[in-house]
Design a protein around this motif. Structure first.
Motif, PDB file in Angstrom:
ATOM      1  N   MET A 238       1.136  18.169 -32.285  1.00 57.42           N
ATOM      2  CA  MET A 238       1.650  16.811 -32.280  1.00 57.42           C
ATOM      3  C   MET A 238       1.768  16.341 -33.726  1.00 57.42           C
ATOM      4  N   ASP A 239       2.944  15.795 -34.104  1.00 53.75           N
ATOM      5  CA  ASP A 239       3.091  15.361 -35.480  1.00 53.75           C
ATOM      6  C   ASP A 239       2.585  13.960 -35.747  1.00 53.75           C
ATOM      7  N   LYS A 240       2.401  13.174 -34.723  1.00 56.05           N
ATOM      8  CA  LYS A 240       1.993  11.789 -34.934  1.00 56.05           C
ATOM      9  C   LYS A 240       0.762  11.485 -34.080  1.00 56.05           C
ATOM     10  N   PHE A 241      -0.266  10.981 -34.744  1.00 57.35           N
ATOM     11  CA  PHE A 241      -1.472  10.606 -34.021  1.00 57.35           C
ATOM     12  C   PHE A 241      -1.272   9.259 -33.340  1.00 57.35           C
ATOM     13  N   PRO A 242      -1.990   9.044 -32.231  1.00 51.34           N
ATOM     14  CA  PRO A 242      -1.973   7.691 -31.676  1.00 51.34           C
ATOM     15  C   PRO A 242      -2.712   6.743 -32.611  1.00 51.34           C
ATOM     16  N   LEU A 243      -2.394   5.479 -32.513  1.00 48.06           N
ATOM     17  CA  LEU A 243      -3.071   4.458 -33.289  1.00 48.06           C
ATOM     18  C   LEU A 243      -4.430   4.182 -32.651  1.00 48.06           C
ATOM     19  N   ILE A 244      -5.497   4.242 -33.450  1.00 49.84           N
ATOM     20  CA  ILE A 244      -6.845   3.957 -32.954  1.00 49.84           C
ATOM     21  C   ILE A 244      -7.222   2.559 -33.412  1.00 49.84           C
ATOM     22  N   LEU A 245      -7.491   1.704 -32.433  1.00 50.01           N
ATOM     23  CA  LEU A 245      -7.885   0.327 -32.706  1.00 50.01           C
ATOM     24  C   LEU A 245      -9.351   0.187 -32.344  1.00 50.01           C
ATOM     25  N   SER A 246     -10.187  -0.092 -33.320  1.00 46.53           N
ATOM     26  CA  SER A 246     -11.619  -0.196 -33.088  1.00 46.53           C
ATOM     27  C   SER A 246     -12.023  -1.665 -33.056  1.00 46.53           C
ATOM     28  N   ILE A 247     -12.643  -2.070 -31.958  1.00 45.30           N
ATOM     29  CA  ILE A 247     -13.103  -3.442 -31.796  1.00 45.30           C
ATOM     30  C   ILE A 247     -14.620  -3.409 -31.807  1.00 45.30           C
TER      31      ILE A 247
ATOM     32  N   LYS B 141     -16.076  -7.755 -26.934  1.00 49.77           N
ATOM     33  CA  LYS B 141     -15.334  -6.510 -27.219  1.00 49.77           C
ATOM     34  C   LYS B 141     -14.555  -6.023 -26.004  1.00 49.77           C
ATOM     35  N   THR B 142     -15.207  -5.971 -24.856  1.00 48.10           N
ATOM     36  CA  THR B 142     -14.565  -5.453 -23.646  1.00 48.10           C
ATOM     37  C   THR B 142     -13.419  -6.354 -23.209  1.00 48.10           C
ATOM     38  N   THR B 143     -13.620  -7.657 -23.285  1.00 45.66           N
ATOM     39  CA  THR B 143     -12.564  -8.604 -22.922  1.00 45.66           C
ATOM     40  C   THR B 143     -11.355  -8.425 -23.829  1.00 45.66           C
TER      41      THR B 143
ATOM     42  N   ILE C 292      -8.725   3.237 -23.208  1.00 45.81           N
ATOM     43  CA  ILE C 292      -9.852   2.489 -23.751  1.00 45.81           C
ATOM     44  C   ILE C 292     -11.086   3.371 -23.674  1.00 45.81           C
ATOM     45  N   VAL C 293     -11.807   3.462 -24.771  1.00 51.92           N
ATOM     46  CA  VAL C 293     -13.075   4.179 -24.818  1.00 51.92           C
ATOM     47  C   VAL C 293     -14.163   3.114 -24.940  1.00 51.92           C
ATOM     48  N   HIS C 294     -14.922   2.930 -23.858  1.00 54.65           N
ATOM     49  CA  HIS C 294     -15.964   1.905 -23.802  1.00 54.65           C
ATOM     50  C   HIS C 294     -17.323   2.509 -24.158  1.00 54.65           C
ATOM     51  N   TYR C 295     -17.938   1.999 -25.190  1.00 56.59           N
ATOM     52  CA  TYR C 295     -19.270   2.425 -25.612  1.00 56.59           C
ATOM     53  C   TYR C 295     -20.266   2.356 -24.447  1.00 56.59           C
ATOM     54  N   ASP C 296     -20.185   1.319 -23.637  1.00 58.61           N
ATOM     55  CA  ASP C 296     -21.145   1.112 -22.547  1.00 58.61           C
ATOM     56  C   ASP C 296     -21.089   2.191 -21.469  1.00 58.61           C
ATOM     57  N   GLU C 297     -20.066   3.009 -21.460  1.00 63.71           N
ATOM     58  CA  GLU C 297     -19.940   4.061 -20.450  1.00 63.71           C
ATOM     59  C   GLU C 297     -20.654   5.348 -20.854  1.00 63.71           C
ATOM     60  N   TYR C 298     -21.296   5.340 -22.014  1.00 60.80           N
ATOM     61  CA  TYR C 298     -21.961   6.536 -22.529  1.00 60.80           C
ATOM     62  C   TYR C 298     -23.466   6.322 -22.620  1.00 60.80           C
ATOM     63  N   GLN C 299     -24.204   7.384 -22.397  1.00 60.89           N
ATOM     64  CA  GLN C 299     -25.651   7.393 -22.607  1.00 60.89           C
ATOM     65  C   GLN C 299     -25.896   8.141 -23.913  1.00 60.89           C
ATOM     66  N   LEU C 300     -25.928   7.418 -25.007  1.00 60.36           N
ATOM     67  CA  LEU C 300     -26.059   8.050 -26.322  1.00 60.36           C
ATOM     68  C   LEU C 300     -27.521   8.205 -26.715  1.00 60.36           C
TER      69      LEU C 300
ATOM     70  N   GLU D  51       0.892  11.693 -24.231  1.00 57.28           N
ATOM     71  CA  GLU D  51       1.221  10.427 -23.558  1.00 57.28           C
ATOM     72  C   GLU D  51       0.475   9.232 -24.151  1.00 57.28           C
ATOM     73  N   VAL D  52      -0.546   9.509 -24.951  1.00 54.12           N
ATOM     74  CA  VAL D  52      -1.375   8.434 -25.502  1.00 54.12           C
ATOM     75  C   VAL D  52      -0.776   7.919 -26.813  1.00 54.12           C
ATOM     76  N   LYS D  53      -0.468   6.627 -26.830  1.00 56.96           N
ATOM     77  CA  LYS D  53       0.067   5.978 -28.025  1.00 56.96           C
ATOM     78  C   LYS D  53      -1.007   5.168 -28.746  1.00 56.96           C
ATOM     79  N   TYR D  54      -1.959   4.653 -27.969  1.00 53.10           N
ATOM     80  CA  TYR D  54      -3.008   3.795 -28.515  1.00 53.10           C
ATOM     81  C   TYR D  54      -4.353   4.174 -27.909  1.00 53.10           C
ATOM     82  N   ILE D  55      -5.359   4.218 -28.747  1.00 50.89           N
ATOM     83  CA  ILE D  55      -6.732   4.393 -28.286  1.00 50.89           C
ATOM     84  C   ILE D  55      -7.492   3.155 -28.743  1.00 50.89           C
ATOM     85  N   ILE D  56      -8.050   2.434 -27.774  1.00 47.21           N
ATOM     86  CA  ILE D  56      -8.833   1.246 -28.097  1.00 47.21           C
ATOM     87  C   ILE D  56     -10.295   1.623 -27.975  1.00 47.21           C
ATOM     88  N   LEU D  57     -11.008   1.480 -29.059  1.00 47.99           N
ATOM     89  CA  LEU D  57     -12.421   1.826 -29.106  1.00 47.99           C
ATOM     90  C   LEU D  57     -13.241   0.544 -29.013  1.00 47.99           C
TER      91      LEU D  57
END
Length: 101
Positions: free
Chosen positions: A1-10, A18-20, A35-43, A79-85
């Motif tokens: 892939m030549d173009k990365f999706p835009l990663i938006l970190s909140i 943040k979630t809202t 959307i990658v939700h921090y709360d969905e992980y057991q870190l 298919e991913v254009k945006y990743i919201i963190l």
């Protein structure tokens, strides 16, 4: 892939909206959003968050590799254009995310 999706970190404190914001932004962007939700992980990390924040606040004390793994999978999906963190910290520590600065 030549173009990365835009990663938006909140980032914000717990209960800071943040979630809202992430959900509303995803609805606005409409398609190609993950959307990658921090709360969905057991870190793995310090057991006392308050003490950690005062004593070191070093993001590398947390094992965020499960989040990084998922972000890298989304990056490879054409298919991913945006990743919201949705994430309480400003940085992902020294873990490697392709195209994330």
């Amino acid at each position: 892939m030549d173009k990365f999706p835009l990663i938006l970190s909140i980032s914000a404190i717990s209960g800071g909206g943040k979630t809202t914001v992430a959900k509303r932004l995803a609805a606005h962007l409409n398609e190609g959003v993950r959307i990658v939700h921090y709360d969905e992980y057991q870190l793995t990390g310090p057991s006392d968050f308050g003490n950690w924040a005062v004593s070191s606040g070093d993001y590398n004390d947390w094992d965020v590799s499960p989040i990084v793994k998922d972000i890298n999978l989304h990056i490879k999906n054409p298919e991913v254009k945006y990743i919201i963190l949705d994430y309480p910290f400003s940085y992902l520590s020294s873990c490697s995310v392709e195209g994330y600065d």
